[in-house]
Design an enzyme around this catalytic site. Structure first.
Site, short mmCIF file in Angstrom:
data_model
loop_
_atom_site.label_atom_id
_atom_site.label_comp_id
_atom_site.label_asym_id
_atom_site.label_seq_id
_atom_site.Cartn_x
_atom_site.Cartn_y
_atom_site.Cartn_z
N LYS A 1 0.96 -1.43 -0.15
CA LYS A 1 -0.05 0.03 0.13
C LYS A 1 0.95 1.32 -0.02
CE LYS A 1 -4.01 -2.12 2.35
NZ LYS A 1 -4.95 -1.78 3.43
N GLU B 1 -10.10 -10.70 -6.69
CA GLU B 1 -9.14 -9.65 -6.67
C GLU B 1 -8.13 -10.06 -7.79
OE1 GLU B 1 -7.73 -9.62 -2.49
OE2 GLU B 1 -9.76 -8.56 -1.93
N ARG C 1 -2.04 -14.07 5.41
CA ARG C 1 -3.03 -13.39 6.28
C ARG C 1 -2.13 -13.39 7.66
NH1 ARG C 1 -6.97 -10.00 5.02
NH2 ARG C 1 -7.58 -10.17 6.99
N ARG D 1 2.52 -5.96 9.24
CA ARG D 1 1.83 -4.75 9.79
C ARG D 1 2.26 -4.31 11.18
NH1 ARG D 1 -4.34 -6.55 7.84
NH2 ARG D 1 -4.41 -5.48 5.93
N PHE E 1 -15.55 3.80 6.71
CA PHE E 1 -14.10 4.18 6.40
C PHE E 1 -13.94 4.02 4.82
CE2 PHE E 1 -14.04 -0.37 7.81
CZ PHE E 1 -13.44 -0.76 6.63
N HIS F 1 -2.27 -5.25 1.58
CA HIS F 1 -3.54 -5.96 1.57
C HIS F 1 -3.24 -7.37 1.22
CE1 HIS F 1 -7.64 -6.92 -0.03
NE2 HIS F 1 -6.89 -7.71 -0.88
N THR G 1 -5.40 -6.35 11.10
CA THR G 1 -5.68 -5.02 10.60
C THR G 1 -5.27 -3.81 11.03
OG1 THR G 1 -7.76 -6.06 9.58
CG2 THR G 1 -7.64 -3.86 9.57
N ASN H 1 -1.92 0.41 6.65
CA ASN H 1 -1.52 -0.58 7.38
C ASN H 1 -0.56 -1.47 6.37
OD1 ASN H 1 -3.54 -1.64 5.86
ND2 ASN H 1 -4.89 -2.60 7.22
N TYR I 1 -12.43 -2.56 -3.72
CA TYR I 1 -13.01 -2.47 -2.32
C TYR I 1 -14.41 -2.30 -2.13
CZ TYR I 1 -8.53 -2.22 0.02
OH TYR I 1 -7.27 -2.46 0.71
#
Ligand code: IDP
Ligand code: MG
Length: 136
Positions: free
Chosen positions: A10, A127, A86, A103, A58, A116, A92, A113, A50
């Site tokens: 990100k 995705e 993950r 993260r 948010f 993704h 998150t 963060n 998203y």
């Protein structure tokens, strides 16, 4: 089981020059990039990606943030790639992420963060198709 998952480095992680460190963590965990591109998302690109979150409070800020700078989008392949990524990412909210996760190390806030990662088989399919429609 060999699987594929979609990852995004990100804008906050890009700004702190963490591409190399993050990809090294993927490779070290046996998550091999099989497709990768650096790009800058438009607000519309982020909204489409998203879309599942469009009702969340948010959503607008998240899409503005995701379009605020370049990102690296990758397809990672490996054993149990979705869950493994993950676990490697951490929670998150970087403050709640386990020590040593991407993260925890690189995330700045619950929004910015660092990375993704797809959360399930169906979302991974959507995705990967969103960014790499040519991938079979
Ligand atoms: P995930 O990325 O860990 O799967 P999701 O709940 O799917 O988390 O949320 C997608 C993204 O939206 C998060 O990675 C984060 O950038 C942002 N986000 C999630 N919850 C919040 C929040 O409470 N405030 C601001 N941004 C959030
Ligand atoms: Mg998610």
């Amino acid at each position: 089981m060999t699987e594929r998952t979609l990852a995004i480095i990100k804008p906050d992680a890009m700004a702190k020059h963490a591409i190399g460190d993050i990809i090294q963590r993927y490779e070290g965990a046996g998550l091999h990039p099989i497709a990768m591109k650096m790009t800058k998302l438009s607000k519309e690109d982020a909204e489409g990606f998203y879309a599942v979150h469009r009702k969340r409070p948010f959503f607008h800020d998240l899409c503005t943030y995701m379009a605020s700078g370049p990102v690296v989008v990758l397809v990672l392949e490996g054993d149990n790639a979705i869950t493994k990524n993950r676990d490697l990412m951490g929670a998150t909210d970087p403050k709640k992420a386990e020590a040593g996760t991407i993260r925890a190390v690189h995330g700045a806030s619950i929004e910015a963060n660092a990375v993704h990662g797809s959360d399930a088989t169906e979302t991974a399919q959507f995705e990967m198709g969103y960014f790499f429609p040519e991938l079979k």
